[in-house]
Design an enzyme around this catalytic site. Structure first.
Site, PDB file in Angstrom:
ATOM      1  CG  ASP A  59     -17.239  55.795 -58.714  1.00  0.00           C
ATOM      2  OD1 ASP A  59     -17.340  54.803 -57.705  1.00  0.00           O
ATOM      3  OD2 ASP A  59     -16.322  56.616 -58.015  1.00  0.00           O
ATOM      4  CB  VAL A  60     -19.867  50.988 -58.103  1.00  0.00           C
ATOM      5  CG1 VAL A  60     -19.592  49.677 -58.934  1.00  0.00           C
ATOM      6  CG2 VAL A  60     -19.029  50.952 -56.919  1.00  0.00           C
ATOM      7  CB  SER A 138     -16.849  37.590 -48.306  1.00  0.00           C
ATOM      8  OG  SER A 138     -15.659  37.186 -47.352  1.00  0.00           O
ATOM      9  CE1 TYR A 151     -14.644  43.113 -47.730  1.00  0.00           C
ATOM     10  CE2 TYR A 151     -14.630  41.069 -46.285  1.00  0.00           C
ATOM     11  CZ  TYR A 151     -14.539  41.671 -47.528  1.00  0.00           C
ATOM     12  OH  TYR A 151     -14.413  40.974 -48.638  1.00  0.00           O
ATOM     13  CE  LYS A 155     -17.634  41.512 -49.588  1.00  0.00           C
ATOM     14  NZ  LYS A 155     -17.801  41.301 -51.092  1.00  0.00           N
ATOM     15  CB  VAL A 184      -9.188  35.156 -53.150  1.00  0.00           C
ATOM     16  CG1 VAL A 184      -8.667  35.075 -54.834  1.00  0.00           C
ATOM     17  CG2 VAL A 184     -10.374  34.130 -53.221  1.00  0.00           C
ATOM     18  CD  GLU A 185      -1.867  33.835 -53.526  1.00  0.00           C
ATOM     19  OE1 GLU A 185      -1.363  34.296 -54.527  1.00  0.00           O
ATOM     20  OE2 GLU A 185      -1.464  32.914 -52.970  1.00  0.00           O
ATOM     21  CB  THR A 186      -7.304  39.822 -54.968  1.00  0.00           C
ATOM     22  OG1 THR A 186      -7.837  40.183 -53.646  1.00  0.00           O
ATOM     23  CG2 THR A 186      -7.840  38.552 -55.473  1.00  0.00           C
TER      24      THR A 186
END
Lengths: 244, 476
Positions: A59-60, A138, A151, A155, A184-186
């Site tokens: 875990d980061v 991003s 967010y 970034k 991006v599709e994630t």
């Protein structure tokens, strides 16, 4: 098969861009250490890559465990040529929501843990006078946006941190690469309607090209570079009136 | 909340002064004796290997501990007491030579032994038993240490002196930090009556004449040092410019007392008319064999035509040649440099130093800067000094020459140890276990190992240098 990066480490590799990147780098012949929380997903990557992706569950946000995990991975790989920090979260934040729990999670995963991992890799590369240090930031970090204040701040911080790392490490022969994907599709963007969306596979291809091609900053896809040039230069009094 | 494990301490890239060796270590910065004791005890419990570091002026890996913990002693640099009547100072190990003399010179006391740079810490000086340009008269710094406090990884707090546990005392001096952490140093300084020295320069056209002049002047000089042209071959092999200096007696220098002010000891801002800040860049332009040959030629020619009449020079300006040009080492960027400094007995000096210069010239790897000094035997358990000479040579390191340079130094070390010579850990980057074994002999190394077993039973203390030369591998 020859690879530009025989020993790679990707943090945030269980799904999305990270998982796809791990498989692509493994496909070039690299040994890829993949760090993520989810052991099952990592094991699946190991199986898919005929063992070239090495799973490391972690875990980061377990800051105390990170230095030893980094050292173990470098030992296991027998060195390190490429480090990619790709872990990131973007919990949905509603209009007028000021939620410190979510904010803290974004700052910690997207920025603070990135700094901890990247510092470890940076010191290793500086001492070795070689290596590629890569952060997946991003396009969201280019401006502060009303829909996702923290967010975008996380970034922006990451982009500035990697720029500083580049200014610190280039003189030692270390290349620092900032990747700035658009949507991006994630799993992170599931259910969102976002412009110029590309697949994780397309994104990973472009990132590998940037890494192999010697870039230090790459918009993914490249069309975001001129768009962001414009967006960065929109005056604040105009920006406040937009819904971006 | 329990304290953070030592292994999770912040990390840093550390390098040697020659910056061709470097590694990543976690580091802690103790500020008190209690901090040191706590770190040693925890390192022992947590199985962390610990290496000490002061200002990082050792050229190679003697203050590196990659993958382990660095005990950065720079924050323990207080003067604990100063007796201006007797010239006795007590200080913590992080005090630098510069901080030492700026405190004592105005009272008429100068450190009896200083290195070529004022930045080393006293802890580093003691650990390496540093020498100056006066070893032949004053010995190493170990000859002037009256007392030491030491904390061992085994948990002992001891005060050592030439009469209190002398065996451990003379092993800690020059023991490169392998027996414990020195937390207090009591040092006898040297009385001076002027802030200046009487200096004379002259040239010698051959190595033989250089050594003869040294022998002539050991009786009537307080300091002797020569710059040796290591590049010129044939009849001019080993030609040199010698500087000798003597202290001034009371009343000999009319401005002597005024010159004791530290403010009067500032190093010049220019070197031969060139601002110091651009000297490294200028030197870099000449950092190739032919370029350095030209620099050496000009320097030698200047010494030939220069006056041999004595002149007065400040202590700092005379001693701290390396500090003249801040960051002079950048002229060796990007690969860095090593210094190779063999010590050779007096009787063997001429043939061995001739062989060293010839071999390096034949290999096409020549030293850009050579410095010759004279020594007397030393009392410490692992001395680098002996009744003879050392020739310190700076070699640039590049990706292309590295393997050949290390091979050459190996060959030179064989020549040196064959003649009964020794080496200096603070300068070393290239020694192999067999060099150290031959230089010090089994008896001295066994006695040192026994003291390590006593002081550090769990093997906490470690540096990359100790590991490289095999000191770390002994029968526990």
């Amino acid at each position: 098969m020859s690879t530009a990066f025989p020993r790679a480490l990707i943090v945030g590799a269980s799904s999305g861009i990270g998982a796809t990147l791990a498989l692509k780098l493994a496909g070039t012949g690299a040994k890829v250490a993949a760090v993520a929380r989810r052991q099952a997903e990592l094991d699946a990557l190991a199986a898919q890559s005929a063992g070239r992706v090495l799973p490391y569950a972690g875990d980061v946000l377990d800051y105390a465990a990170t230095p030893a995990l980094f050292d173990r991975i470098v030992d296991d790989l027998g060195g390190l040529d490429l480090f990619i920090y790709n872990a990131g979260v973007m919990p949905p934040v509603e209009e007028s929501e000021y939620n410190f729990d979510k904010d803290r999670q974004m700052i910690e995963v997207n920025f603070l843990a990135a700094v901890q991992w990247s510092n470890l890799a940076a010191a290793h590369f500086e001492a070795a006078r070689a290596g590629v240090l890569c952060g997946v930031s991003s396009v969201a970090g280019e401006r502060g946006r009303r829909g996702s204040p923290v967010y975008t701040a996380s970034k922006a911080g990451l982009t500035a941190y990697f720029e500083a790392m580049r200014n610190r490490l280039t003189r030692y022969g270390v290349r620092v690469v900032t990747i700035k994907p658009g949507p991006v599709e994630t799993p992170m963007t599931a259910g969102l309607k976002l412009p110029l969306m590309i697949t994780a596979d397309q994104a990973a291809n472009e990132i590998v090209s940037a890494l192999e091609g010697g870039a230090t900053e790459a918009f993914v896809p490249g069309i975001w570079r001129p768009i962001m040039f414009v967006v960065r230069n929109v005056p604040s009094f105009v920006f406040t009136k937009t819904n971006i | 909340m329990p304290p953070r494990p030592l292994a999770q301490s912040p990390r840093k890239v550390f390098d040697g002064f020659g910056f061709c060796q470097r590694s990543v270590s976690a580091f802690v910065q103790p500020r008190s004796v209690e901090d040191v004791a706590a770190v040693l005890s925890r390192a022992s419990e947590e199985g962390v290997r610990l290496g000490m570091r002061g200002s990082g002026r050792s050229y190679g890996d003697a203050a590196l501990n990659g993958g382990g913990l660095i005990l950065d002693m720079r924050h323990m640099g207080r003067v604990l007491s100063w007796d201006a009547e007797r010239g006795v100072i007590e200080a913590e190990p992080g005090l630098t030579i510069r901080e030492l003399w700026t405190r004592t010179l105005a009272d008429g006391w100068w450190p009896p032994v200083v290195s070529g740079t004022a930045w080393p810490t006293l802890g580093g000086c003691v650990a390496m038993n540093i020498h100056g340009k006066n070893h032949f008269r004053m010995g190493g710094i170990s000859d002037h240490v009256l007392e030491l406090d030491l904390i061992t990884p085994g948990g002992e707090h001891v005060t050592l002196s030439p009469t209190r546990d002398p065996e451990l005392f003379f092993a800690v001096l020059g023991g490169f930090g392998m027996l414990g952490v020195v937390t207090r140093i009591k040092l006898q300084l040297k009385r001076v009556y002027s802030g200046r020295l009487k200096v004379q320069q002259f040239h010698t056209p051959t190595l033989q004449s250089q050594l003869e002049r040294f022998e002539q002047h050991t009786q009537d000089s307080d300091y002797l040092v020569s710059w040796v042209d290591c590049i010129t071959s044939g009849a001019g092999l080993g030609r040199a410019q010698i500087h000798r200096a003597t202290y001034l007696h009371e009343g000999e220098d009319p401005d002597g007392v005024a010159m004791l002010s530290p403010a009067k000891q500032d190093l010049p801002g220019h070197i031969m008319g060139v601002p110091k800040s651009i000297v490294p860049k200028l030197l870099k332009l000449f950092s190739f064999n032919l370029g350095m040959q030209a620099v050496n030629l000009v320097k030698y020619a200047a010494s030939v035509v220069g006056s041999t009449k004595p002149y007065l020079q400040g202590h700092a300006a005379f001693h701290f040649l390396l500090d003249y040009v801040p960051e002079f080492r950048q002229s060796y960027a990007p690969g860095g440099f090593i210094q190779y400094q063999p010590f050779v007995p007096k009787e063997a000096a001429l043939p061995v130093l001739t062989e060293i210069l010839r071999r390096s010239q034949r290999a096409g790897i020549v030293s850009y800067l050579g410095v010759l000094k004279r020594y007397r035997p030393d009392r410490v358990l692992l001395p680098h000094a002996l009744d003879g000479y050392s020739l310190a040579m700076d070699f640039p390191v590049t990706a292309a020459n590295k393997a050949d340079l290390w091979r050459l130094c190996g060959e030179l070390s064989d020549v040196v140890t064959e003649a009964g010579g020794r080496f200096y850990p603070a300068k070393d980057s290239v020694l192999r276990p067999q060099d150290v074994q031959r230089a010090w002999g089994q008896d001295r190394l066994s006695r040192f190992a026994a003291l390590r077993r006593r002081a550090d039973p769990r093997g906490v203390l470690r540096t990359e240098w100790a590991e490289r030369v095999g000191l770390d591998v002994f029968d526990r």
